[in-house]
Scaffold this motif. Structure first.
Motif, PDB file in Angstrom:
ATOM      1  N   UNK A  11     -15.516 -21.027  39.380  1.00  0.00           N
ATOM      2  CA  UNK A  11     -15.585 -20.585  40.764  1.00  0.00           C
ATOM      3  C   UNK A  11     -14.847 -21.589  41.629  1.00  0.00           C
ATOM      4  N   UNK A  12     -14.369 -21.133  42.748  1.00  0.00           N
ATOM      5  CA  UNK A  12     -13.672 -22.010  43.680  1.00  0.00           C
ATOM      6  C   UNK A  12     -14.594 -23.135  44.134  1.00  0.00           C
ATOM      7  N   UNK A  13     -15.858 -22.829  44.400  1.00  0.00           N
ATOM      8  CA  UNK A  13     -16.805 -23.865  44.843  1.00  0.00           C
ATOM      9  C   UNK A  13     -16.981 -24.942  43.775  1.00  0.00           C
ATOM     10  N   UNK A  14     -17.046 -24.546  42.514  1.00  0.00           N
ATOM     11  CA  UNK A  14     -17.188 -25.526  41.433  1.00  0.00           C
ATOM     12  C   UNK A  14     -15.942 -26.383  41.315  1.00  0.00           C
ATOM     13  N   UNK A  15     -14.790 -25.760  41.448  1.00  0.00           N
ATOM     14  CA  UNK A  15     -13.530 -26.499  41.377  1.00  0.00           C
ATOM     15  C   UNK A  15     -13.472 -27.540  42.489  1.00  0.00           C
ATOM     16  N   UNK A  16     -13.816 -27.145  43.694  1.00  0.00           N
ATOM     17  CA  UNK A  16     -13.781 -28.067  44.841  1.00  0.00           C
ATOM     18  C   UNK A  16     -14.811 -29.172  44.685  1.00  0.00           C
ATOM     19  N   UNK A 102      -8.376 -21.458  39.526  1.00  0.00           N
ATOM     20  CA  UNK A 102      -9.207 -20.284  39.745  1.00  0.00           C
ATOM     21  C   UNK A 102      -8.338 -19.229  40.420  1.00  0.00           C
ATOM     22  N   UNK A 103      -8.656 -17.970  40.172  1.00  0.00           N
ATOM     23  CA  UNK A 103      -7.920 -16.851  40.774  1.00  0.00           C
ATOM     24  C   UNK A 103      -8.932 -15.958  41.460  1.00  0.00           C
ATOM     25  N   UNK A 104      -8.710 -15.742  42.749  1.00  0.00           N
ATOM     26  CA  UNK A 104      -9.597 -14.882  43.526  1.00  0.00           C
ATOM     27  C   UNK A 104      -8.802 -13.706  44.074  1.00  0.00           C
ATOM     28  N   UNK A 112      -4.295 -18.108  43.914  1.00  0.00           N
ATOM     29  CA  UNK A 112      -4.502 -19.089  42.857  1.00  0.00           C
ATOM     30  C   UNK A 112      -4.767 -20.443  43.492  1.00  0.00           C
ATOM     31  N   UNK A 113      -5.853 -21.078  43.093  1.00  0.00           N
ATOM     32  CA  UNK A 113      -6.209 -22.404  43.601  1.00  0.00           C
ATOM     33  C   UNK A 113      -6.268 -23.353  42.412  1.00  0.00           C
ATOM     34  N   UNK A 114      -5.678 -24.529  42.590  1.00  0.00           N
ATOM     35  CA  UNK A 114      -5.577 -25.508  41.511  1.00  0.00           C
ATOM     36  C   UNK A 114      -6.239 -26.814  41.915  1.00  0.00           C
ATOM     37  N   UNK A 115      -6.780 -27.530  40.913  1.00  0.00           N
ATOM     38  CA  UNK A 115      -7.257 -28.892  41.093  1.00  0.00           C
ATOM     39  C   UNK A 115      -6.394 -29.792  40.231  1.00  0.00           C
ATOM     40  N   UNK A 116      -5.928 -30.895  40.815  1.00  0.00           N
ATOM     41  CA  UNK A 116      -5.097 -31.828  40.068  1.00  0.00           C
ATOM     42  C   UNK A 116      -5.936 -32.927  39.435  1.00  0.00           C
ATOM     43  N   UNK A 117      -5.302 -33.672  38.568  1.00  0.00           N
ATOM     44  CA  UNK A 117      -5.969 -34.786  37.891  1.00  0.00           C
ATOM     45  C   UNK A 117      -6.323 -35.925  38.833  1.00  0.00           C
TER      46      UNK A 117
END
Length: 189
Positions: A11-16, A102-104, A112-117
């Motif tokens: 989920x976007x919330x988990x990614x953030x 994540x893709x919403x 598409x929302x991405x989290x970097x290292x």
């Protein structure tokens, strides 16, 4: 999807929640105009490993701190920049690696929302375009603009996940996110 098993969703919330810098921007390095002080023995490898004098930087907090003051200038080189100094470093590929996605679906289409290292959370779209390079043997190699001229290379597993969402029309293969279209080179598709 994550860079782990492709059947798991994020989920976007988990990614953030896993991104320490979410909502906090990097310092305004684009506005700083320090004198060039020379090169330092720092390398960012294509796999996201940061080295200083040949030794990996293992402290994630230190890596995130350095990443916040990175800048890629018009000359194509990447620098660590403060208001008073500018130090050249070597980047083998992209300075960041996109490690989660994540893709919403919205009424406007997919986002598409991405989290970097290093903790950046970025939505692909007009302000953060994606590009696709053709790697070894025609491999599909996606990149995302994170900030300034700094990009994140997607992990191999994220690239496979992304390939599932490619669309095709008379112009060829493409991907959409946040209202923007990103064309995929013919060789990579």
């Amino acid at each position: 999807m994550t860079n782990q098993a492709s059947n798991q969703t994020v989920s976007l919330a988990a990614l953030i929640s896993r991104a320490e810098r979410a909502g906090r921007g990097a310092p305004p390095v684009e506005r700083w105009k320090p004198d060039f002080c020379g090169d330092i023995d720092m390398v960012i490898r294509a796999d996201g490993t940061w080295l200083y004098q040949g030794t990996p930087i293992r402290r994630e907090a230190l890596k995130r701190l350095f990443s916040s003051v990175l800048r890629k200038d018009e000359d194509g080189r990447t620098y660590l920049v403060t208001p008073v100094e500018k130090l050249g470093i070597i980047v083998d590929d992209a300075p960041f690696v996109a490690v989660e996605m994540t893709r919403e679906e919205t009424g406007e289409g997919p986002t598409l929302t991405f989290r970097t290292d290093v903790g950046d959370v970025v939505k692909a779209g007009p302000d953060h375009p994606m590009r696709f390079a053709v790697g070894e043997e025609g491999a599909f190699r996606p990149y995302l603009l994170v900030r300034g001229r700094l990009e994140a290379a997607l992990t191999r597993s994220l690239a496979f996940d992304l390939a599932e969402w490619l669309e095709e029309d008379e112009r060829g293969f493409f991907l959409t996110s946040n209202g923007a279209r990103f064309d995929v080179p013919q060789v990579a598709a």
